[in-house]
Design a protein around this motif. Structure first.
Motif, PDB file in Angstrom:
ATOM      1  N   ASP A   1       0.794  -1.225   0.000  1.00 54.48           N
ATOM      2  CA  ASP A   1       0.000   0.000   0.000  1.00 54.48           C
ATOM      3  C   ASP A   1       0.829   1.279   0.000  1.00 54.48           C
ATOM      4  O   ASP A   1       0.286   2.376  -0.060  1.00 54.48           O
TER       5      ASP A   1
ATOM      6  N   SER B   1      -4.249  -1.223  -8.109  1.00 55.45           N
ATOM      7  CA  SER B   1      -5.465  -1.998  -7.885  1.00 55.45           C
ATOM      8  C   SER B   1      -5.693  -2.995  -9.019  1.00 55.45           C
ATOM      9  O   SER B   1      -6.050  -4.156  -8.788  1.00 55.45           O
TER      10      SER B   1
ATOM     11  N   SER C   1      -8.290  -1.424   2.414  1.00 51.42           N
ATOM     12  CA  SER C   1      -7.556  -0.593   1.465  1.00 51.42           C
ATOM     13  C   SER C   1      -8.320  -0.375   0.168  1.00 51.42           C
ATOM     14  O   SER C   1      -8.098   0.595  -0.541  1.00 51.42           O
TER      15      SER C   1
END
Length: 217
Positions: free
Chosen positions: A153, A178, A205
């Motif tokens: 992340d 993503s 997330s």
């Protein structure tokens, strides 16, 4: 350490050294069957985004592309070795040596094309890695691959909080990662284990918004 334990290796010397290292551990002494079942059995792709600080979608793509190239190096070397040791009775899941050669040649050509195109999308990076996993799965002794990503992340968090980046650019950067994570972790029959380490829990997330089978530790 996980990657070191699970990763298959074509170097007999290196493999022997790794085996001796783990044979001194409690894992071997207390769980010998588990050790024998899983030690050096899987293709492992390890990526580290701890220093990834992209300010544009192009930079995010380039960082991701570079990590995938590095992670694939061992597998591509394995194909070079395998190409010189084809055996009629050891075809893995392929129907013939011809099919195996064709698949290996195809992924080698895809790799050559991939490593010369740093502008490829997040889903494109994931698509290549997934295709590579499929060929490895079908090769002799093939099992599902393992993917480990450290600080998955970090690029997204940086993009969302870095001053001077437009809202559109932030969304583009988040989408790059993503798309990549979704491609390799969702509905991937050739994935044995995926490990994502980061500050935010994966379900929170949003990078795998439709994935419900992730375990959080």
């Amino acid at each position: 350490m996980l990657a070191l334990f699970l990763s298959m290796n074509t170097s007999t010397t290196t493999l022997a050294n790794r085996c001796r290292r783990f044979e001194q551990s409690d894992l071997y002494r207390q769980h010998e069957t588990f050790f024998n079942d899983h030690f050096a059995k899987y293709p492992v792709f390890s990526m580290d985004f701890s220093h990834s600080l992209p300010s544009t979608a192009e930079a995010a793509t380039s960082i991701l592309w570079g990590n995938v190239i590095s992670a694939c190096k061992g597998s591509m070397e394995y194909f070079d070795t395998l190409a010189n040791t084809f055996q009629e009775g050891n075809l893995g899941r392929f129907a013939s040596i011809g099919d195996m050669k064709l698949a290996i040649r195809g992924i080698q050509e895809a790799h050559e094309k991939f490593r010369t195109d740093s502008s490829i999308t997040g889903s494109g990076c994931g698509g290549f890695l997934k295709a590579l996993m499929e060929v490895l799965y079908n090769c002799p002794g093939g099992q599902g691959s393992v993917v480990t990503i450290d600080e998955y992340d970090k690029p997204i968090f940086y993009a969302l909080h870095e001053l001077g980046i437009s809202e559109e650019a932030r969304e583009d950067i988040a989408n790059v990662y993503s798309q990549f994570y979704t491609t390799i972790f969702k509905n991937n029959l050739y994935l044995r284990l995926g490990l994502m380490v980061g500050v935010f829990k994966v379900p929170l997330s949003g990078v795998l918004s439709e994935e419900n089978s992730a375990n959080v530790f």
